[in-house]
Design an enzyme around this catalytic site. Structure first.
Site, short mmCIF file in Angstrom:
data_model
loop_
_atom_site.label_atom_id
_atom_site.label_comp_id
_atom_site.label_asym_id
_atom_site.label_seq_id
_atom_site.Cartn_x
_atom_site.Cartn_y
_atom_site.Cartn_z
N GLY A 16 -25.19 -21.64 4.71
CA GLY A 16 -24.43 -21.38 5.95
C GLY A 16 -23.82 -20.28 5.24
O GLY A 16 -22.61 -19.82 4.81
N HIS A 17 -23.87 -18.84 5.83
CA HIS A 17 -22.40 -17.43 6.34
C HIS A 17 -21.75 -17.43 7.08
O HIS A 17 -22.55 -17.39 8.69
CB HIS A 17 -23.48 -16.44 5.45
CG HIS A 17 -24.45 -15.92 4.12
ND1 HIS A 17 -25.13 -15.49 3.52
CD2 HIS A 17 -23.83 -16.77 3.30
CE1 HIS A 17 -26.14 -15.71 3.10
NE2 HIS A 17 -25.07 -16.43 2.23
N ASP A 32 -20.65 -21.08 -1.32
CA ASP A 32 -19.72 -21.50 -0.07
C ASP A 32 -18.69 -20.45 -0.73
O ASP A 32 -17.24 -20.51 -0.26
CB ASP A 32 -18.61 -22.64 0.49
CG ASP A 32 -20.12 -23.93 0.66
OD1 ASP A 32 -20.93 -23.37 1.63
OD2 ASP A 32 -20.18 -24.73 0.40
N GLN A 64 -25.97 -20.05 -1.58
CA GLN A 64 -25.96 -21.63 -2.88
C GLN A 64 -25.16 -20.74 -4.33
O GLN A 64 -25.05 -19.25 -3.46
CB GLN A 64 -27.03 -21.89 -3.02
CG GLN A 64 -27.68 -23.22 -1.57
CD GLN A 64 -28.53 -22.22 -1.39
OE1 GLN A 64 -29.83 -21.56 -1.96
NE2 GLN A 64 -28.95 -22.72 0.09
N ARG A 84 -48.16 -27.15 -4.71
CA ARG A 84 -49.15 -26.65 -3.96
C ARG A 84 -50.16 -27.09 -3.30
O ARG A 84 -51.14 -26.83 -2.93
CB ARG A 84 -50.47 -26.05 -5.70
CG ARG A 84 -49.80 -24.77 -6.42
CD ARG A 84 -50.52 -25.18 -7.58
NE ARG A 84 -50.17 -26.54 -8.50
CZ ARG A 84 -51.09 -26.80 -9.78
NH1 ARG A 84 -51.25 -26.18 -10.33
NH2 ARG A 84 -51.08 -28.25 -9.90
N LYS A 91 -19.93 -15.14 0.48
CA LYS A 91 -20.49 -14.17 0.15
C LYS A 91 -20.94 -13.33 1.24
O LYS A 91 -20.80 -11.94 1.44
CB LYS A 91 -21.63 -14.27 -0.71
CG LYS A 91 -22.28 -15.48 -1.62
CD LYS A 91 -23.37 -15.46 -2.11
CE LYS A 91 -23.60 -17.38 -1.43
NZ LYS A 91 -22.76 -17.98 -1.50
P1 IMP Z 1 -30.17 -29.03 -0.13
O1 IMP Z 1 -30.21 -27.86 -1.07
O2 IMP Z 1 -30.39 -29.56 0.79
O3 IMP Z 1 -31.27 -30.06 -1.02
O4 IMP Z 1 -29.03 -30.00 -1.66
C1 IMP Z 1 -29.20 -29.89 -2.90
C2 IMP Z 1 -27.04 -29.71 -3.49
O5 IMP Z 1 -26.96 -28.34 -3.22
C3 IMP Z 1 -25.65 -30.40 -2.37
O6 IMP Z 1 -25.30 -30.50 -3.23
C4 IMP Z 1 -25.51 -30.11 -1.47
O7 IMP Z 1 -24.59 -29.66 -0.55
C5 IMP Z 1 -25.99 -28.25 -1.84
N1 IMP Z 1 -26.39 -27.10 -1.05
C6 IMP Z 1 -27.29 -26.71 -0.40
N2 IMP Z 1 -26.88 -25.70 0.22
C7 IMP Z 1 -25.63 -25.47 -0.22
C8 IMP Z 1 -24.62 -23.72 -0.04
O8 IMP Z 1 -24.88 -23.34 0.57
N3 IMP Z 1 -23.42 -23.94 0.21
C9 IMP Z 1 -23.29 -25.03 -0.23
N4 IMP Z 1 -23.82 -26.23 -1.16
C10 IMP Z 1 -25.28 -25.94 -0.95
#
Ligand code: IMP
Length: 424
Positions: free
Chosen positions: A40-41, A13, A223, A142, A16
């Site tokens: 999410g962009h 967040d 991420q 796998r 990007k």
């Molecule tokens: P998951 O990727 O849904 O398994 O979540 C694992 C961790 O990554 C959690 O703390 C989510 O809030 C965080 N997370 C996953 N994708 C994003 C992102 O795009 N932005 C911020 N945090 C993320």
């Protein structure tokens, strides 16, 4: 250019989307290499707001090829919803290609994501609930279903029936959940496959061909560094590699093709989900930053935790990603704060000071931030059109951040739109 990687250097967040969008306007090819619809962009373009989850941001440019590499996990229903939404708004998606090796998120992955989180009680990871972790688990085990399998109906039917039956046992017998209707799921996904088949192409080959033709290539990270499965705040991480190196593995090209690695950060820190966050603010300052910076998740709408800028994190990211430059967003959010705090080291309970990011969250949980105080800046930064127009105090703050992070800051964000990015 020609080949640039853009990665998040905090907990995701960082904005990007905007940087990627600016660079995508100059790129021939944009590649997404990891994660899935957990990302999410938000991109503002021509007065319109686009919320993208899986489709690379370059899609807003008709002549840009958008590639989704083998390291991405695809939720077929979601990507089709995104493609349909874009087409309805007049965006052409014919330039979108998905690698057949990319894994498919199935309904049992979402279900198991929820059930395993619930089973953790108070120790939840706070996932996005999109089935990301369980899908990558199957990939590593796998037993996953890939896009190739999805579009080959007989292979898909056989694999999905076998995997679905096994997942139902886990759902019912381990977690006490309700079984899924695997036959209905298979019919539904056969339908998605027909619509997605035309988008499949070997992204490793397409990317390498583009490299050989000296095309401008942008790898868009999802991420952030601290959510990396290995160098992040494990176990409070995602299940892929948001690091720059993850872009190579997840698109199927080697590191020698990369020329630049740009890390995107915010002028403060935010985090969604659980896990330690040393500079977190629990006071009015934290609320002010959240509200002024509109810090609510693009994917889940959750309020983001907010805190001061943490240079220890940034130095960790500079090293782990091999950053060549930084783009720092949201300086406008901090305008008017008299004194800014920057965390430059951590202090252990025994008083020891350390300057490198700890390997384990237990150490991180126990430490407190060591702050330096820097004079703030004021004025409406969002109206600045060039770097020179910024207030001197803001430029001083930027120079200070470069020094404590050990990396040049080449882009300064003063608002959400593309033209609110000051390049140096
Ligand atoms: P998951 O990727 O849904 O398994 O979540 C694992 C961790 O990554 C959690 O703390 C989510 O809030 C965080 N997370 C996953 N994708 C994003 C992102 O795009 N932005 C911020 N945090 C993320």
């Amino acid at each position: 250019m020609p080949a640039k990687i853009v990665v998040g250097v905090q907990w995701g967040d960082e904005g990007k989307g905007k940087i990627i969008d600016i660079l995508a306007s100059r790129a021939d090819v944009v590649v997404r290499s990891q994660g899935g619809n957990n990302a999410g962009h938000t991109v503002e373009s021509n007065g319109e707001t686009y919320k993208l989850h899986l489709v690379p941001s370059g899609i807003l440019y008709p002549n840009t090829t958008c590639l989704i590499g083998c390291g991405v996990v695809i939720d077929p229903q979601d990507i089709l919803r995104e493609i349909d939404g874009l087409i309805q708004r007049g965006i052409d998606c014919n330039n979108l290609k998905i690698d057949p090796r990319a894994h498919v998120i199935m309904p049992w992955h979402r279900k198991l994501d929820g059930l395993s989180e619930a089973a953790l009680g108070g120790k939840q990871i706070g996932t996005t609930g999109r089935g990301i972790g369980p899908c990558y688990m199957d990939k590593a085990e796998r037993s996953g279903i890939r896009m190739y399998d999805l579009v080959h109906e007989s292979i898909f039917r056989e694999k999905a029936a076998a995997v679905g039956a096994l997942k139902n046992k886990i759902i019912t017998q381990i977690y006490g959940g309700e079984a899924l209707d695997v036959d209905t799921i298979i019919e539904e996904y056969v339908g998605y496959a027909k619509r997605l088949a035309p988008y499949l192409a070997d992204v490793s080959v397409l990317t390498y061909e583009a490299v050989k033709q000296d095309k401008e290539i942008l790898f868009e990270g999802a991420q952030g560094t601290l959510l990396d499965l290995d160098v992040g705040t494990y176990p409070y991480v995602t299940s892929s590699h948001p690091l720059s190196a993850g872009c190579c593995i997840g698109s199927g090209v080697g590191p020698t093709v990369i020329d630049e690695v740009i890390g995107v950060a915010k002028a403060y820190t935010t985090r969604v989900g659980a896990g330690p966050f040393p500079t977190e603010l629990f006071d009015e300052m934290g609320d002010m930053i959240r509200n002024r910076g509109n810090e609510f998740g693009t994917t889940t709408g959750r309020p983001r935790r907010t805190g001061w800028f943490d240079a220890v994190i940034l130095r960790h990211a500079v090293r782990a990603n091999g950053l060549t430059a930084l783009a720092i967003n949201k300086f406008d959010t901090l305008s008017g704060i008299e004194t800014l705090k920057v965390c430059v080291a951590y202090k252990k309970p025994d008083g020891t000071i350390f300057t490198e990011y700890p390997c384990d969250i237990q150490e991180l949980e126990d430490c407190t931030p060591v702050y330096e105080e820097v004079p703030g800046f004021s004025g409406d930064l969002s109206k600045c059109k060039t770097y020179d127009e910024l207030p001197q105090e803001c430029k001083d703050y930027i120079a200070y951040l470069e020094k404590v992070c050990g990396c040049p800051i080449k882009m300064v964000g003063v608002g959400p739109s593309r033209d609110q990015n000051l390049e140096r």
